[in-house]
Design an enzyme around this catalytic site. Structure first.
Site, PDB file in Angstrom:
ATOM      1  N   HIS A  54       4.809 -26.817 -33.538  1.00  0.00           N
ATOM      2  CA  HIS A  54       4.266 -28.558 -33.513  1.00  0.00           C
ATOM      3  C   HIS A  54       3.223 -28.959 -32.955  1.00  0.00           C
ATOM      4  O   HIS A  54       2.927 -29.897 -33.272  1.00  0.00           O
ATOM      5  CB  HIS A  54       5.726 -29.437 -34.117  1.00  0.00           C
ATOM      6  CG  HIS A  54       6.309 -28.940 -35.143  1.00  0.00           C
ATOM      7  ND1 HIS A  54       6.016 -30.075 -36.497  1.00  0.00           N
ATOM      8  CD2 HIS A  54       7.626 -28.431 -35.614  1.00  0.00           C
ATOM      9  CE1 HIS A  54       7.234 -30.303 -36.884  1.00  0.00           C
ATOM     10  NE2 HIS A  54       7.940 -28.858 -36.562  1.00  0.00           N
ATOM     11  N   LYS A  96       1.009 -45.538 -32.787  1.00  0.00           N
ATOM     12  CA  LYS A  96       2.121 -44.186 -32.516  1.00  0.00           C
ATOM     13  C   LYS A  96       2.153 -43.637 -30.699  1.00  0.00           C
ATOM     14  O   LYS A  96       1.906 -44.996 -29.896  1.00  0.00           O
ATOM     15  CB  LYS A  96       0.374 -42.442 -33.320  1.00  0.00           C
ATOM     16  CG  LYS A  96      -1.102 -43.287 -32.144  1.00  0.00           C
ATOM     17  CD  LYS A  96      -1.971 -42.449 -32.481  1.00  0.00           C
ATOM     18  CE  LYS A  96      -2.571 -42.446 -34.109  1.00  0.00           C
ATOM     19  NZ  LYS A  96      -2.283 -41.124 -34.919  1.00  0.00           N
ATOM     20  N   ARG A  97       3.062 -42.887 -30.587  1.00  0.00           N
ATOM     21  CA  ARG A  97       3.198 -42.511 -29.788  1.00  0.00           C
ATOM     22  C   ARG A  97       2.125 -43.066 -28.245  1.00  0.00           C
ATOM     23  O   ARG A  97       0.961 -42.231 -29.168  1.00  0.00           O
ATOM     24  CB  ARG A  97       4.172 -41.083 -29.152  1.00  0.00           C
ATOM     25  CG  ARG A  97       5.424 -40.728 -29.882  1.00  0.00           C
ATOM     26  CD  ARG A  97       6.692 -42.566 -29.291  1.00  0.00           C
ATOM     27  NE  ARG A  97       6.813 -41.585 -27.702  1.00  0.00           N
ATOM     28  CZ  ARG A  97       7.786 -40.893 -27.398  1.00  0.00           C
ATOM     29  NH1 ARG A  97       9.048 -40.361 -28.134  1.00  0.00           N
ATOM     30  NH2 ARG A  97       8.219 -41.155 -25.778  1.00  0.00           N
ATOM     31  N   LYS A 112      -3.848 -38.770 -27.511  1.00  0.00           N
ATOM     32  CA  LYS A 112      -4.149 -39.189 -29.069  1.00  0.00           C
ATOM     33  C   LYS A 112      -5.563 -40.138 -28.115  1.00  0.00           C
ATOM     34  O   LYS A 112      -6.054 -41.409 -29.892  1.00  0.00           O
ATOM     35  CB  LYS A 112      -2.975 -40.150 -29.371  1.00  0.00           C
ATOM     36  CG  LYS A 112      -1.484 -38.917 -29.799  1.00  0.00           C
ATOM     37  CD  LYS A 112      -0.055 -39.675 -30.251  1.00  0.00           C
ATOM     38  CE  LYS A 112       0.534 -38.733 -31.011  1.00  0.00           C
ATOM     39  NZ  LYS A 112       0.247 -38.620 -32.329  1.00  0.00           N
ATOM     40  N   THR A 142       1.598 -37.937 -38.834  1.00  0.00           N
ATOM     41  CA  THR A 142       1.794 -38.573 -40.127  1.00  0.00           C
ATOM     42  C   THR A 142       1.765 -39.449 -40.523  1.00  0.00           C
ATOM     43  O   THR A 142       1.773 -39.995 -41.657  1.00  0.00           O
ATOM     44  CB  THR A 142       3.567 -38.119 -40.456  1.00  0.00           C
ATOM     45  OG1 THR A 142       3.490 -38.416 -39.424  1.00  0.00           O
ATOM     46  CG2 THR A 142       3.546 -37.009 -40.297  1.00  0.00           C
ATOM     47  N   LYS A 146       0.631 -42.020 -44.124  1.00  0.00           N
ATOM     48  CA  LYS A 146       0.762 -43.015 -44.464  1.00  0.00           C
ATOM     49  C   LYS A 146       0.274 -44.197 -44.887  1.00  0.00           C
ATOM     50  O   LYS A 146      -0.160 -45.409 -45.613  1.00  0.00           O
ATOM     51  CB  LYS A 146       1.866 -43.995 -43.435  1.00  0.00           C
ATOM     52  CG  LYS A 146       3.280 -42.623 -42.483  1.00  0.00           C
ATOM     53  CD  LYS A 146       3.909 -42.809 -42.029  1.00  0.00           C
ATOM     54  CE  LYS A 146       5.061 -42.384 -41.760  1.00  0.00           C
ATOM     55  NZ  LYS A 146       5.574 -42.636 -40.014  1.00  0.00           N
TER      56      LYS A 146
END
Ligand code: PLP
Length: 763
Positions: free
Chosen positions: A290, A481-482, A487, A589, A593
């Site tokens: 992952h 997101k986290r 990110k 993901t 969405k």
């Protein structure tokens, strides 16, 4: 005639009025009589002084209740959160406090799990003895399929101390220690480690991982033996059918101990020869990777494992020995290859590389998006894919259209159904039929109207939660997101500051209004992630309260981001931020969405964004910045953040402002460490993508001014989102890894209480 009041009595009456705020003393008397009568059930004949005191106290309290509740509401509205003063504050989530109506305890299937102890080798085999036992109590949750008659079971485990736990201590009188130790045992299932993409080698975490693995494997073996496949007479062949009936997918390396545990069961308990046990084990397991971030990869200290699970360490060493023998035979004299591929790393204290254990113990290994699976093969586990290229696969992640469209966005789901029917819910690839309506202006406007309704509803939620006036016709630019450096919420933040500076520089210049929404949780121990949140909330404070900015730009930090909040914000989003440094986001993901819910994506060529581009065409996403190869080239050359800072005046201005306290006037040094990181220690190269990002954002703003063009692009994206259904993902796992056929369960239930007996084939 009443006596005139004494001074003391006057003061007392005034102070009572002051407290209860009653102008009318008669009302007070009425309340007093009512409480004496109805609450205390007394009349004046029998009432005691205590009854009078209670009647008065109740009356006074009645008059305080309204203001009491209103004050608490005010405090709650003013400072209700986790986020306090712009910082993230954690609270324990006691989610089982009121019970869980979905789960069913199954004490009849309780199982023992062993820890610590020692290993004995005798002529009858190997025994793990003198262990401490913790019981695993199963809880079953039904998992219903969507209109297919299937209800699967999710079985979770809760740790219980056995009744005789530390009975010896108890008997010698130290029962307090015995009770405390029971708690220690039950702590195993009490906490969820909150890290995101970060490995923390704590013993309790190792205990959790083994606890779940050991309980589940015993349960699997028990069910296999009870089945017709496991009940053969010959012990030798008893487990030959095991891999045909059981598939175990290792979801990351967290359950990797299942590999040595299954070997221990086969070899030590079932007395299978090693080679047979190993063959069955490899056929049973498959491993999904992952992440490729090195700090996230599990590398358990040998010392810790040796103490907690001594037999498992021996088995891991044995697996490693055979693995290295094989490599040595294939690559003679390649000592460095042996070092690279070993399950045991020697540098800086002996550690077990759990990903290596998973790869060696599995018949299939996959990444979760094409680009990620390529990186897994060609970089992170290159030696392993050279050894066994056919082991390596890709399974691109997906999302369920039931939750992420039907449930969260019924308006859009209904519009789609009106055009292409309802079958798309079970077969999302049918969304391509929407391409037939790209010129249907009415349909385009209907889709835009649903988006506008979702935005209005979410605006009302935001205004209530954050006391900010939202401009519902502004572009909703969402980055949820986290919180993690890779990110790149910081890149988004620099764009916000740049937009702010542009508005301030020329307030009359045309500006496409935006509401920038950034949300997510930081891991409690991740200092830099918490500083990023503080920076965003600090920038928001300045931007949102600047009258020159007005309704052109608002910045909201969405706290306590979770699935229920995602279901609200995603359908209301115009622009989805997917801006990780190329090569760092395995799949994502969230990106899917948003695409399904009619948002356009601004993103890098990373994770599943790459396949979204493949499906929708690059012209229908806002793609910017370095590709994986560019990142590698920059690494080779050496990334110098200062060069970008010196070359780009708007970047320089934004960084200087953050650095000199413009956004933190009370603490001008607050963001010094963060700025230092960006200059000298930024693994994710924020400055290198700044210019391309800002230019790409300008393109998005341009398009937003042309609703017809924007809405057409939205429809093209929805029509191209079919690939990203988790139904497609699961079918690929079933076909390519588990070797399973779909089971179509046809049972008719005459009423709710009938028994549905699953006669499905397969595993
Ligand atoms: C989908 C989802 C995520 C994953 O988001 P990414 O953008 O893929 O990191 C995280 N948290 C919640 C609540 C989600 O619903």
């Amino acid at each position: 005639m009443a006596k005139p009041l004494t001074d003391q009595e006057k003061r007392r009456q005034i102070s009572i009025r002051g407290i209860v705020g009653v102008e009318n003393v008669a009302e007070l008397k009425k309340g007093f009589n009512r409480h004496l009568h109805f609450t205390l059930i007394k009349d004046r004949n029998v009432a005691t002084p205590r009854d009078y005191f209670f009647a008065l106290a109740h009356t006074v309290r009645d008059h305080l209740v309204g203001r009491w509740i209103r004050t608490q509401q005010h405090y709650y509205e003013k400072c209700p959160k986790k986020i306090r003063d712009g910082w993230q504050v954690e609270e324990a989530d006691d989610w089982l406090r009121h019970g869980n109506p979905w789960e069913k305890a199954r004490p009849e299937f309780m199982l023992p799990v062993h820890f610590y102890g020692k290993v004995e080798h005798t002529n009858t085999g190997t025994r793990w003895t003198d262990t401490q036992v913790v019981l695993a109590l199963p809880y079953d949750t039904p998992v219903p399929g969507y209109m297919n008659n299937t209800v699967n079971t999710m079985r979770l485990w809760s740790a219980r101390a056995p009744n005789d736990f530390n009975l010896r201590d108890f008997n010698i009188g130290d029962y307090i220690q015995a009770v405390l130790d029971r708690n220690l045992a039950e702590n195993i299932s009490r906490v969820l480690y909150p890290n995101d993409n970060f490995f923390e080698g704590k013993e309790l975490r190792l205990k959790q991982e083994y606890f779940v693995v050991a309980a589940t494997l015993q349960d699997v073996i028990r069910r296999f033996k009870a089945s017709k496949f496991g009940s053969t007479d010959s012990a030798k062949t008893a487990f030959d059918a095991f891999p045909d009936q059981v598939a175990i997918q290792l979801n990351d390396t967290h359950p990797a101990l299942a590999i040595p545990e299954l070997m221990r069961i086969f070899v030590d308990i079932e007395k299978l020869p090693w080679s047979k046990a190993w063959e069955i084990t490899q056929k049973t397991f498959a491993y999904t990777n992952h992440t490729v971030l090195p700090e996230a990869l599990e590398r358990w200290s040998v010392e810790l494992v040796e103490n907690l699970l001594p037999r498992h360490l021996q088995i891991i060493y044995e697996i490693n020995q055979k693995h290295l023998d094989r490599i040595a035979a294939l690559f003679p004299k390649d000592v460095d290859r042996l070092r690279r591929m070993s399950l045991i790393e020697e540098e800086g204290g002996k550690r077990i590389n759990m990903a290596h254990l998973c790869i060696v113990g599995s018949h299939a290994v996959n990444g979760v998006a094409k680009i990620h699976s390529d990186i897994v093969k060609t970089q992170v586990f290159k030696d392993f894919s050279e050894l066994e290229p056919d082991k390596f696969q890709n399974k691109t992640n997906g999302i369920t259209p039931r939750r992420w469209l039907l449930l969260c966005n019924p308006g859009l789901a209904e519009l789609i159904a009106e055009k292409i029917g309802e079958d798309y819910v079970k077969d999302l690839s049918q969304l391509t039929k929407l391409q037939g309506f790209l010129d249907d202006d009415v349909f385009l406007r209907e889709i835009a109207n649903v988006k506008q309704e979702n935005k209005l509803k979410f605006s009302q939620f935001l205004e209530k939660e954050y006391e900010v006036k939202i401009n519902p016709s502004s572009m909703f630019d969402v980055h949820v997101k986290r919180i993690h450096e890779y990110k790149r919420q910081l890149l988004n933040c620099l764009h916000v500051v740049t937009m702010y500076n542009r508005i301030k520089k020329d307030p009359r210049k045309l500006f496409v209004p935006r509401t920038v929404i950034i949300g997510g949780k930081a891991a409690p121990g991740y200092h830099m992630a918490k500083m990023i949140i503080k920076l965003i909330t600090s920038v928001a404070d300045v931007v949102n309260n600047d009258p020159v900015v007005g309704s052109k730009l608002k910045v909201i930090f969405l706290e306590n981001y979770r699935v229920s909040l995602a279901e609200k914000v995603i359908p209301a989003t115009d622009l989805s931020e997917q801006i990780s440094t190329a090569g760092t986001e395995a799949s994502g993901t969230g990106n899917m969405k948003f695409m399904l819910n009619g948002a356009l994506t601004i993103g890098t060529m990373d994770g599943a964004n790459v396949e979204m581009v493949e499906e929708a065409g690059e012209e229908n996403l806002f793609i910017f910045g370095m590709r994986v190869d560019d990142v590698a080239a920059l690494d080779k050359k050496g990334y110098e953040a200062k060069e970008y800072y010196e070359a780009l005046p708007e970047l320089k201005l934004a960084i200087d402002q953050i650095d000199n306290g413009f956004f933190s006037p009370k603490q001008p040094d607050l963001f010094k460490d963060l700025v230092n990181m960006l200059f000298y220690n930024d693994r994710f190269k924020v400055f290198a993508d700044y210019e391309a990002y800002v230019k790409c954002q300008e393109k998005a703003s341009q398009l937003y001014m042309n609703p017809k063009a924007w809405n057409t692009m939205v429809l093209k994206n929805i029509a191209a989102a079919g690939k990203f259904s988790s139904d497609r993902t699961i079918k690929e796992y079933a076909r390519d890894i588990w070797n399973m056929e779909p089971s179509d369960l046809k049972i008719s239930l005459s009423n709710e209480s009938s028994n549905g007996v699953n006669k499905a084939n397969g595993k």
